[in-house]
Write an enzyme that holds these catalytic residues in place. Structure first.
Site, PDB file in Angstrom:
ATOM      1  N   ASP A   1       0.831  -1.198   0.000  1.00  0.00           N
ATOM      2  CA  ASP A   1       0.000   0.000   0.000  1.00  0.00           C
ATOM      3  C   ASP A   1       0.869   1.253   0.000  1.00  0.00           C
ATOM      4  O   ASP A   1       2.088   1.193   0.217  1.00  0.00           O
ATOM      5  CB  ASP A   1      -0.900  -0.036   1.253  1.00  0.00           C
ATOM      6  CG  ASP A   1      -2.335   0.323   0.924  1.00  0.00           C
ATOM      7  OD1 ASP A   1      -2.542   1.080  -0.037  1.00  0.00           O
ATOM      8  OD2 ASP A   1      -3.230  -0.133   1.652  1.00  0.00           O
TER       9      ASP A   1
ATOM     10  N   ASP B   1     -10.095   3.001  -4.116  1.00  0.00           N
ATOM     11  CA  ASP B   1     -10.762   1.753  -3.730  1.00  0.00           C
ATOM     12  C   ASP B   1     -12.122   1.647  -4.419  1.00  0.00           C
ATOM     13  O   ASP B   1     -12.837   2.635  -4.591  1.00  0.00           O
ATOM     14  CB  ASP B   1     -10.963   1.701  -2.210  1.00  0.00           C
ATOM     15  CG  ASP B   1      -9.637   1.474  -1.491  1.00  0.00           C
ATOM     16  OD1 ASP B   1      -8.593   1.467  -2.157  1.00  0.00           O
ATOM     17  OD2 ASP B   1      -9.667   1.321  -0.264  1.00  0.00           O
TER      18      ASP B   1
HETATM   19  C1  GLA Z   1      -6.071   0.887   0.837  1.00  0.00           C
HETATM   20  C2  GLA Z   1      -6.172  -0.161  -0.263  1.00  0.00           C
HETATM   21  C3  GLA Z   1      -7.263  -1.155   0.067  1.00  0.00           C
HETATM   22  C4  GLA Z   1      -6.991  -1.807   1.405  1.00  0.00           C
HETATM   23  C5  GLA Z   1      -6.877  -0.722   2.455  1.00  0.00           C
HETATM   24  C6  GLA Z   1      -6.441  -1.239   3.807  1.00  0.00           C
HETATM   25  O1  GLA Z   1      -7.196   1.684   0.871  1.00  0.00           O
HETATM   26  O2  GLA Z   1      -6.415   0.468  -1.486  1.00  0.00           O
HETATM   27  O3  GLA Z   1      -7.361  -2.141  -0.949  1.00  0.00           O
HETATM   28  O4  GLA Z   1      -5.806  -2.554   1.338  1.00  0.00           O
HETATM   29  O5  GLA Z   1      -5.904   0.252   2.073  1.00  0.00           O
HETATM   30  O6  GLA Z   1      -6.441  -0.188   4.717  1.00  0.00           O
END
Ligand code: GLA
Length: 523
Positions: free
Chosen positions: A163, A218
């Site tokens: 991430d 996301d």
């Molecule tokens: C980010 C990623 C997600 C997930 C979250 C976890 O938002 O894009 O897919 O892994 O972190 O906090």
């Protein structure tokens, strides 16, 4: 009663199947996967974030999902990478090392990985390139890249999602490049999944440092699918089609098919879009609680065949017809090509595609395979003819078009286990065997898997064919070994039988415990 028709009228002679859009892989100078042979087709698996978010993640949940992945048929369909996301699975001690959060993962992260490997699945873990993960609940790798990658290798991870939270002031290319170097130094081949949500335009540089990169934000907040957001994401990701190819993929985020908030039609259309975009297929729903319709969609071998095609081309929109998008530009390994027609309007639409629009030259017979209805129409002769379909709102029609009425499925390799674990007692030399079975769920014949020669002296590996399966026999000779634990990673390579392109390498672990010093000499 609305009935979808495929009407193919025809006149003519000669057909040319070709990619009508330039294949832009030439623009990628070197790719990470060229060395490790990983992710030569888009990774398939399951990740917890979309449905669960952070709190419910623990070892019990992941084990239950692993069991469901196997019993539901998803494993046999090709899904293999599985593990915790930001599931508070490790902590950093005062000595700087990361260790398992045993409250949530009592077997330790190595124990969980062993469970996953024994089931014939691959182990996915999660970390962050900054100081902490997004919620702050876990440490990030910043300043600890080499130790952390070594630890992930010791836990036997096969896939790391990295991430991009809490990275203020960090240079994105340098950071992910350091992580690649750290992974290489660890000695274990691991799929690197970059997760900067499109920040830093990773499609322009990340093929050299990883295997896939998120292109967008996301896809939903944990727990509920968001159709409109998913469609925005598809629209952004679609435009990046020239940057995807074997070993380096655009990642428009994990799947929402089968989550609360989507209809069956939306599930099918969503899955078709992700297959057409050669997107990683990381399921994001609760696998313990799936309707038969969800299972049927997620395991449709004909849709998966488009996604897992060895040529690795990302399809894209060639034309808009009102609210209907027509997707093509995805040649497949057998000379056929995929076509998708997706209706984002609120009423049904009749759509006609001229064969010439999708690269079919005039006057040759062709067949149209419906990838959801599993029926074939044709032969038809292209010329003044059109491929005419009716598409319901939110629905997608998904086809494969070929000169032949044979629609082979590319190899989908499923292992009974990825871990051979042997124990030798006593001081006399012994030979022990442990098998791995690799089954091709595709429809083309595979040649024998080739064993890389860089394996330790105490191990030898042979491969034998047995119908659609191959048995890999691992023979361990303990002569001359000292008491202790021994470990090897074995790599197998093969090529796709039709396109002759390298297939994603298969890796597995061999563990040997020797309880006493053994006499004799090494082979
Ligand atoms: C980010 C990623 C997600 C997930 C979250 C976890 O938002 O894009 O897919 O892994 O972190 O906090």
């Amino acid at each position: 009663m609305k009935r979808i028709l495929i009407f193919i009228a025809a006149v003519g002679v000669a057909i040319v199947f070709c990619a009508i859009i330039p294949h832009a892989q030439e623009s990628v100078p070197t790719i990470h996967a060229a060395d490790d042979g990983l992710a030569l087709t888009p990774p398939m698996g399951w990740y917890p974030w979309n449905i669960f978010g952070q709190d419910p993640q623990n070892e019990k949940l992941i084990r239950e999902i692993v069991d469901a992945l196997v019993s539901s048929g998803l494993k046999d369909a090709g899904y293999s990478y599985v593990g915790p996301d930001e599931g508070i699975c490790f902590l950093r001690g005062n000595d700087g090392r990361i260790t398992t959060n045993l409250e949530r993962y009592p077997s330790g992260l190595l124990g969980l990985g062993n469970y996953i490997h024994q089931k014939g699945l691959k182990y996915a873990l999660y970390t962050d390139a900054g100081t902490h993960t997004c919620s702050g609940a876990m440490p990030g790798t910043k300043g600890h890249e080499f130790e952390d990658m070594r630890q992930f290798a010791e836990w036997r991870a096969d896939y790391i999602k990295i991430d991009w939270c809490n990275t203020e002031g960090q240079d994105i290319v340098k950071t992910y490049t350091t992580l690649r170097d750290a992974q290489r130094a660890s000695g274990r081949p691991i799929v690197h999944s970059l997760c900067s949500w499109g920040d830093g335009e990773p499609w322009k540089w990340a093929a050299q440092v990883g295997h896939l990169w998120r292109t967008t934000t996301d896809i939903c907040a944990p727990g509920k699918a968001d159709w409109d957001l998913a469609m925005n994401i598809a629209a952004i990701n679609e435009k990046l089609f020239p940057w995807a190819g074997p070993g380096h993929w655009n990642d428009p985020d994990m799947l929402i098919a089968g989550m609360p908030g989507l209809s069956e039609v939306q599930n099918r259309a969503f899955f078709s879009l992700w297959c057409m975009m050669a997107a990683p297929l990381m399921a994001g729903n609760d696998l313990r609680d799936m309707s038969t319709s969800t299972i049927r969609i997620l395991t449709n071998p004909e849709a998966i065949a488009v996604n897992q095609d060895p040529l690795g081309v990302q399809g894209h929109i060639i034309r808009m017809d009102g609210k209907v998008s027509i997707w093509a530009g995805k040649p497949l390994f057998d000379g056929s090509q995929a076509v998708l027609i997706f209706n984002q309007g609120t009423s049904w639409e009749a759509v006609a595609i001229q064969p010439s629009e999708i690269g079919i030259s005039q006057k040759t017979a062709f067949y149209v395979r419906d990838l959801w209805r599993h029926t074939t129409a044709g032969p038809s002769i292209s010329s003044n003819s059109a491929i005419s379909v009716r598409v319901e709102p939110n629905d997608a029609r998904f086809f494969r078009i070929s000169r032949s009425n044979d629609f082979p499925l590319p190899p989908i390799i499923v292992a009974n286990t990825y871990r051979v674990s042997l124990r030798a007692g006593g001081s006399s030399p012994q030979e022990l065997n442990g098998m791995i079975t690799l089954t091709n769920k595709g429809s083309s014949e595979l040649s024998l898997w080739k064993v890389r020669q860089d394996i330790p002296d105490w191990l030898s590996v042979s491969v034998a064919k047995n119908g659609r399966s191959q048995t890999v026999t691992n023979t361990v000779s303990t002569a001359g070994l000292k008491k202790g634990l021994y470990h090897a990673v074995v790599r197998l390579d093969n090529t796709d039988p039709i396109s002759a392109k390298p297939m994603s390498a298969v890796y597995y672990d061999v563990d040997l415990e020797v309880t006493d010093d053994v006499g004799g000499t090494l082979r």
